[in-house]
Write a protein that holds these residues in place. Structure first.
Motif: not given
Length: 208
Positions: A171-179
């Motif tokens: 159960x992970x989520x994307x951390x703030x980052x850009x493509x």
């Protein structure tokens, strides 16, 4: 993998004049009757949808024998919206004389992007594929008989029933980052590319 028969059956079409149209891409081979004793074999050589390059090799036959002559033919191929200069999907047509052994190549540049989902969440997309976390899994064969399935059981040992559950955290989520921060990893594999651990292309992103 129920979608694959539909995908394969729609990889090739013909235009109004009976000339070949490449609509969905993947390694394959087509033999098309062009009429008047002329036919063409098209070998599609590619690692798509994991690779950006597609080669089409043409071989012409006249009355079943390989032809050395040039043959006028239109060849059309689809340009997906995600690599089109105007962001719209469409077809391109190459009209000219072709000879056996000739190769026509196209390049479909792919780069990872984020796409916001209609309700909530965000997806990582690259080219035609939506990527997801490869959840470690535990496989257990299911031999039970279920009343809501009218007591059906599969008797084919090559098509067994499985219960698949996570075997680790997932159960992970994307951390703030850009493509631009997504790491693209290409690797050699010899299995079915959509099976766990067999993808020839992996995207690494920050997660929490």
């Amino acid at each position: 993998h129920r979608l694959f028969p539909d995908d394969v059956s729609r990889m090739w079409m013909s235009d109004a004049d009976g000339a070949p149209v490449a609509t969905l891409y993947g390694p394959c081979e087509l033999l098309l009757d062009l009429g008047d004793g002329l036919s063409v074999k098209i070998e599609e050589i590619t690692n798509y949808p994991f690779g950006e390059d597609i080669d089409f090799r043409f071989t012409f036959y006249r009355n079943g024998r390989r032809s050395r002559a040039s043959h006028e033919m239109a060849f059309s191929y689809r340009l997906p919206a995600w690599c089109s200069p105007d962001g719209k999907a469409g077809f391109r047509t190459e009209r000219r004389a072709w000879k056996s052994g000739e190769v026509f190549s196209i390049h479909l540049p792919m780069k990872p992007v984020f796409e916001d989902n209609p309700v909530q969440g965000r997806s990582v997309v690259m080219g035609p594929l939506v990527y997801s976390y490869s959840i470690p899994s535990k496989w257990e064969e299911d031999t039970a008989t279920y009343e809501n399935l009218a007591g059906k059981q599969c008797r084919n040992p090559e098509f067994r029933s499985w219960t698949i559950t996570p075997s680790a955290e997932w159960n992970y989520a994307l951390k703030d980052c850009s493509p631009d921060e997504i790491e693209i990893v290409r690797r050699d594999t010899d299995g079915f590319p959509f099976d766990e651990g067999q993808s020839p292309l992996v995207l690494r992103v920050k997660a929490c």
